[in-house]
Write a protein that holds these residues in place. Structure first.
Motif, PDB file in Angstrom:
ATOM      1  N   TYR A 243       0.835  -1.208   0.000  1.00 55.58           N
ATOM      2  CA  TYR A 243       0.000   0.000   0.000  1.00 55.58           C
ATOM      3  C   TYR A 243       0.866   1.252   0.000  1.00 55.58           C
ATOM      4  O   TYR A 243       0.627   2.197  -0.773  1.00 55.58           O
ATOM      5  CB  TYR A 243      -0.923  -0.017   1.219  1.00 55.58           C
ATOM      6  N   GLN A 244       1.877   1.283   0.851  1.00 51.15           N
ATOM      7  CA  GLN A 244       2.765   2.439   0.922  1.00 51.15           C
ATOM      8  C   GLN A 244       3.471   2.668  -0.415  1.00 51.15           C
ATOM      9  O   GLN A 244       3.574   3.812  -0.886  1.00 51.15           O
ATOM     10  CB  GLN A 244       3.808   2.234   2.025  1.00 51.15           C
ATOM     11  N   ALA A 245       3.944   1.581  -1.036  1.00 47.90           N
ATOM     12  CA  ALA A 245       4.671   1.709  -2.295  1.00 47.90           C
ATOM     13  C   ALA A 245       3.794   2.252  -3.403  1.00 47.90           C
ATOM     14  O   ALA A 245       4.245   3.029  -4.252  1.00 47.90           O
ATOM     15  CB  ALA A 245       5.257   0.358  -2.694  1.00 47.90           C
ATOM     16  N   CYS A 246       2.517   1.854  -3.413  1.00 50.28           N
ATOM     17  CA  CYS A 246       1.591   2.367  -4.432  1.00 50.28           C
ATOM     18  C   CYS A 246       1.178   3.806  -4.121  1.00 50.28           C
ATOM     19  O   CYS A 246       1.169   4.666  -5.006  1.00 50.28           O
ATOM     20  CB  CYS A 246       0.355   1.464  -4.520  1.00 50.28           C
ATOM     21  N   LYS A 247       0.834   4.067  -2.868  1.00 50.80           N
ATOM     22  CA  LYS A 247       0.375   5.406  -2.488  1.00 50.80           C
ATOM     23  C   LYS A 247       1.446   6.457  -2.703  1.00 50.80           C
ATOM     24  O   LYS A 247       1.170   7.565  -3.192  1.00 50.80           O
ATOM     25  CB  LYS A 247      -0.066   5.399  -1.019  1.00 50.80           C
ATOM     26  N   GLU A 248       2.681   6.121  -2.360  1.00 49.91           N
ATOM     27  CA  GLU A 248       3.777   7.089  -2.464  1.00 49.91           C
ATOM     28  C   GLU A 248       4.479   7.025  -3.815  1.00 49.91           C
ATOM     29  O   GLU A 248       5.494   7.695  -4.016  1.00 49.91           O
ATOM     30  CB  GLU A 248       4.776   6.838  -1.330  1.00 49.91           C
ATOM     31  N   LYS A 249       3.931   6.210  -4.730  1.00 54.28           N
ATOM     32  CA  LYS A 249       4.477   6.065  -6.088  1.00 54.28           C
ATOM     33  C   LYS A 249       5.938   5.597  -6.072  1.00 54.28           C
ATOM     34  O   LYS A 249       6.735   5.968  -6.922  1.00 54.28           O
ATOM     35  CB  LYS A 249       4.337   7.379  -6.870  1.00 54.28           C
ATOM     36  N   ILE A 250       6.248   4.768  -5.076  1.00 50.06           N
ATOM     37  CA  ILE A 250       7.561   4.116  -5.051  1.00 50.06           C
ATOM     38  C   ILE A 250       7.666   3.140  -6.211  1.00 50.06           C
ATOM     39  O   ILE A 250       8.730   2.946  -6.796  1.00 50.06           O
ATOM     40  CB  ILE A 250       7.782   3.404  -3.698  1.00 50.06           C
ATOM     41  N   ILE A 251       6.524   2.533  -6.560  1.00 51.40           N
ATOM     42  CA  ILE A 251       6.425   1.721  -7.766  1.00 51.40           C
ATOM     43  C   ILE A 251       5.390   2.360  -8.693  1.00 51.40           C
ATOM     44  O   ILE A 251       4.595   3.207  -8.265  1.00 51.40           O
ATOM     45  CB  ILE A 251       6.034   0.257  -7.467  1.00 51.40           C
TER      46      ILE A 251
END
Length: 327
Positions: A243-251
């Protein structure tokens, strides 16, 4: 002589309907409420075979059982030590075709933006056209990294290769994957695969070695332009980290078909996660539907019927997960 086949009651989506037409032996199908201990105890006392994705220590004795047949591939719901020792435990596949079509469809939708273009034009906006752009992407030339190169991985690779994609895989059985892949890596090189991939497909079984195999560190390897696709099991990826990676556009985003929470009934509005993935514009969500086609049901029923016949005729069944103990 007719044998007794116990199946779960209220599974009325047709998953057993083709079994009788493929049987060569005589079986009586007994639908049972597995949550009713009295009913289950009565049924298991006479059961020669059971179709179920679960078996626990709390199950009543099944003295006649010769086959526990899973109606899917995953075995994580079965306590193999609690299954009667004289019984085979078998799973079933046949989902490779439908899941591989889903994966290609999802990747194509991701790069072509067909859904966005359709919605825009319905509202009078020529977004994405050759007149105004922006241009969309292509699958051709992109790299698909497959984590777990089994039946599903191979079927996806064949189709992705036809679209001109580069295929790389991490596998515990790397020698079997050489014919299609451009590169094969051991699982110890997972981060390297993630770093090189535009799309990452998770198609590995869930067990103690693969639970949370993808955490924030691995998601950072995928990077801001990469997309992760999970059609295996939700628990392969750390839920909060994803969730964090998607929300923060890490990926770049995620295509998620397998989740962390599931409903108990058709009317249960259970959210698939504790986190609001539905609010993120870089997440494609489906309700564990990638495999579920009419032809899948028919193929699985044929495979299950074959195993029921095998038990009747004293032949070793297919897709044995555990043989009778002592055999």
């Amino acid at each position: 002589m007719e044998k007794n086949l116990v199946v779960k009651k209220n599974e009325d989506n047709g998953r057993y309907k083709y079994i009788p037409q493929y049987l060569q032996s005589q079986w009586k199908i007994i639908p049972v409420d597995f949550d009713d201990n009295f009913e289950l105890k009565k049924a298991l006392k006479i059961a020669d075979a059971v179709i179920s994705m679960t078996w626990s220590k709390s199950f009543p004795p099944a003295p006649r059982l010769k086959l526990l047949q899973l109606q899917g591939a995953g075995t994580n719901g079965v306590d193999l030590f609690s299954v009667p020792p004289d019984s085979y435990v078998c799973n079933v596949y046949e989902h490779e075709i439908s899941i591989s079509e889903y994966v290609l469809a999802a990747m194509l939708m991701w790069v072509t933006d067909i859904d966005k273009h359709d919605n825009a034009l319905r509202n009078g906006d020529w977004y994405g056209s050759y007149l105004f752009g922006p241009p969309h992407k292509e699958l051709y030339g992109q790299t698909l990294g497959i984590v777990g190169y089994g039946r599903i991985g191979r079927e996806v690779a064949v189709r992705a290769k036809a679209f001109g994609m580069k295929i790389i895989s991490c596998s515990r059985t790397a020698k079997k994957a050489k014919e299609i892949n451009d590169d094969i890596m051991p699982m110890t090189k997972l981060d390297s695969l993630l770093d090189e991939s535009d799309f990452v497909l998770l198609s590995t079984p869930l067990d103690k070695t693969t639970e949370k195999i993808i955490k924030l560190e691995q998601l950072r390897c995928i990077g801001q332009n990469g997309v992760i696709i999970n059609i295996a099991r939700g628990e392969l990826i750390d839920e909060e980290d994803l969730y964090q990676a998607c929300k923060e556009k890490i990926i770049g985003g995620a295509i998620i078909d397998t989740w962390y929470k599931y409903p108990l009934s058709r009317n249960d509005k259970q959210a698939p996660s504790d986190f609001n993935f539905r609010l993120l514009d870089n997440v494609m969500m489906t309700p564990h539907s990638s495999a579920w086609t009419e032809r899948l049901i028919e193929r699985r029923c044929e495979a299950i019927a074959h195993n029921l016949d095998s038990i009747s005729f004293n032949i070793i069944p297919k897709n044995v997960v555990r043989e009778p103990i002592g055999s």
